[in-house]
Write a protein that holds these residues in place. Structure first.
Motif, mmCIF file in Angstrom:
data_model
loop_
_atom_site.group_PDB
_atom_site.id
_atom_site.type_symbol
_atom_site.label_atom_id
_atom_site.label_comp_id
_atom_site.label_asym_id
_atom_site.label_seq_id
_atom_site.Cartn_x
_atom_site.Cartn_y
_atom_site.Cartn_z
ATOM 1 N N LYS A 196 3.128 10.930 2.883
ATOM 2 C CA LYS A 196 2.758 9.515 3.017
ATOM 3 C C LYS A 196 1.611 9.304 3.991
ATOM 4 O O LYS A 196 0.770 8.410 3.793
ATOM 5 C CB LYS A 196 3.968 8.684 3.452
ATOM 6 N N SER A 197 1.520 10.083 5.043
ATOM 7 C CA SER A 197 0.447 9.900 6.023
ATOM 8 C C SER A 197 -0.927 10.173 5.437
ATOM 9 O O SER A 197 -1.949 9.805 6.034
ATOM 10 C CB SER A 197 0.677 10.818 7.230
ATOM 11 N N HIS A 198 -0.989 10.803 4.274
ATOM 12 C CA HIS A 198 -2.276 11.107 3.643
ATOM 13 C C HIS A 198 -2.749 9.977 2.736
ATOM 14 O O HIS A 198 -3.820 10.102 2.130
ATOM 15 C CB HIS A 198 -2.157 12.410 2.842
ATOM 16 N N PHE A 199 -1.968 8.907 2.632
ATOM 17 C CA PHE A 199 -2.342 7.725 1.864
ATOM 18 C C PHE A 199 -2.745 6.638 2.869
ATOM 19 O O PHE A 199 -1.891 5.897 3.351
ATOM 20 C CB PHE A 199 -1.172 7.227 1.016
ATOM 21 N N PRO A 200 -4.017 6.519 3.241
ATOM 22 C CA PRO A 200 -4.414 5.511 4.235
ATOM 23 C C PRO A 200 -4.218 4.098 3.700
ATOM 24 O O PRO A 200 -4.004 3.875 2.508
ATOM 25 C CB PRO A 200 -5.894 5.825 4.471
ATOM 26 N N SER A 201 -4.310 3.127 4.608
ATOM 27 C CA SER A 201 -4.011 1.737 4.252
ATOM 28 C C SER A 201 -4.904 1.211 3.149
ATOM 29 O O SER A 201 -4.491 0.352 2.366
ATOM 30 C CB SER A 201 -4.133 0.843 5.486
ATOM 31 N N ILE A 202 -6.129 1.716 3.048
ATOM 32 C CA ILE A 202 -7.048 1.203 2.042
ATOM 33 C C ILE A 202 -6.584 1.544 0.623
ATOM 34 O O ILE A 202 -6.979 0.897 -0.343
ATOM 35 C CB ILE A 202 -8.478 1.731 2.305
ATOM 36 N N ILE A 203 -5.729 2.566 0.490
ATOM 37 C CA ILE A 203 -5.175 2.909 -0.836
ATOM 38 C C ILE A 203 -3.650 2.918 -0.784
ATOM 39 O O ILE A 203 -3.004 3.666 -1.515
ATOM 40 C CB ILE A 203 -5.701 4.264 -1.355
ATOM 41 N N GLU A 204 -3.063 2.081 0.071
ATOM 42 C CA GLU A 204 -1.611 2.106 0.232
ATOM 43 C C GLU A 204 -0.875 1.723 -1.048
ATOM 44 O O GLU A 204 0.294 2.079 -1.233
ATOM 45 C CB GLU A 204 -1.186 1.189 1.371
ATOM 46 N N ASP A 205 -1.553 1.020 -1.975
ATOM 47 C CA ASP A 205 -0.909 0.665 -3.238
ATOM 48 C C ASP A 205 -0.658 1.886 -4.120
ATOM 49 O O ASP A 205 0.144 1.825 -5.057
ATOM 50 C CB ASP A 205 -1.764 -0.354 -3.995
ATOM 51 N N ARG A 206 -1.342 2.988 -3.830
ATOM 52 C CA ARG A 206 -1.132 4.191 -4.638
ATOM 53 C C ARG A 206 0.158 4.919 -4.263
ATOM 54 O O ARG A 206 0.660 5.707 -5.061
ATOM 55 C CB ARG A 206 -2.324 5.155 -4.488
ATOM 56 N N TRP A 207 0.680 4.694 -3.056
ATOM 57 C CA TRP A 207 1.897 5.388 -2.633
ATOM 58 C C TRP A 207 3.102 5.008 -3.500
ATOM 59 O O TRP A 207 3.783 5.914 -4.021
ATOM 60 C CB TRP A 207 2.177 5.129 -1.159
#
Length: 317
Positions: A196-207
């Motif tokens: 999860k830490s590799h999904f930054p806030s700018i692409i948090e919808d992809r998590w």
């Protein structure tokens, strides 16, 4: 009084540089892929293989990871399809009606079925790219018929993995559990710890989309592939693979850690290794455009006179 610092003049190059584009809408990219790609079924000897084809150009076959759907690679495939005829396929057991008898299917059979699909599509030579578990299929294919594959790219790759006795027992039991992997206890907590830490806030919808797609893999199919990995050791064949192979490794990968990359880089005679900073095990979600770009650039490098889409230098420069 101290003088104020003089303003720093922007260079013409930096002032004319366009801003970075906003990240792609991942779900919209999946919808585009579903609309544009050809979906078909090959009646193979062991199961009914679902596969998808998109794009024109040299064939590029993407061999997926151990617990993924084709949708997780849609953004990457959309970008690659501008230069390649891309092909992706599903593993045995991914569909309840595919007829796969998992207990009878070995790792070699999965490689056999890759070659069967190649023949079915009338493909002569092709590029290969494999992610995580898919890299093991790529290595076996390169070893079996090296002249058919001019180059290959692998990411999060390994030739063998170590499992404890408790993990082996859990995998053996998992082959008999019904349902999809979304039912597995602590699945989301384990995935969050690893990635999860590799999904930054700018692409948090992809998590949440990654969690959703990861949870669609049937438990029995996932356990079957993991069980194959416990029996797998491709290290003896690595020195015999002389095809050029690009090894991509996320520097923050907690699932396939750096030592596996170092092992491959040392053993493969024609390997080139690239460490990707701040990247984990899922770059097809977190860095899909960059992953597609580095794959395309390495497989089809520009001619000395420049790339066809590259801006021409101004006269006198």
């Amino acid at each position: 009084m101290p003088e104020s610092p003089a303003p720093v003049a922007e260079s013409p190059e930096s002032s004319s540089r366009p801003p970075c584009p906003a990240p792609a809408d991942f779900r919209a990219e999946v919808a585009t892929y579903d609309r544009m790609a050809e979906h078909a079924i090959w009646e193979g000897p062991r199961y009914r293989m679902h596969y998808r084809v998109l794009g024109q150009g040299p064939p590029l076959i993407l061999v997926p990871g151990i617990a993924a759907t084709y949708r997780g690679y849609a953004l990457m495939l959309n970008r690659l399809a501008s230069q390649f005829r891309t092909v992706i396929f599903d593993y045995p057991g991914d569909h309840p009606d595919d007829g796969a008898k998992l207990g009878r299917i070995t790792h070699d059979h999965i490689v056999d079925d890759l070659f069967g699909l190649i023949e079915h599509l009338n493909i002569g030579r092709a590029f290969l790219t494999g992610l995580s578990f898919g890299s093991t299929v790529v290595f076996r294919a390169l070893h079996r018929e090296p002249r058919r594959f001019p180059k290959a790219v692998v990411q999060g790759a390994f030739a063998h993995r170590r499992f404890s006795r408790a993990e082996r027992m859990a995998l053996s039991l998992g082959r008999h559990l019904p349902g999809q992997s979304s039912r597995l206890p602590w699945r989301e907590q384990i995935l969050a710890y690893n990635s999860k830490s590799h999904f930054p806030s700018i692409i948090e919808d992809r998590w949440p989309y990654y969690l959703e797609q990861n949870g669609l893999t049937p438990i029995a199919a996932l356990a079957h592939r993991l069980d194959l990995v416990t029996r797998l050791d491709l290290r003896p064949i690595l020195p015999e693979i002389r095809n050029p192979v690009l090894l991509l490794q996320g520097n923050e990968d907690r699932i396939v850690v750096r030592r596996y990359f170092d092992e491959l880089n040392a053993a493969l005679p024609a390997a080139e290794g690239v460490i990707m900073p701040l990247v984990g095990h899922q770059p097809h979600y977190t860095h899909a455009e960059a992953l597609a770009q580095v794959t395309a650039d390495w497989l089809l490098p520009c001619a000395p006179e420049g790339c066809p889409n590259e801006p021409k230098p101004a006269a006198g420069t």
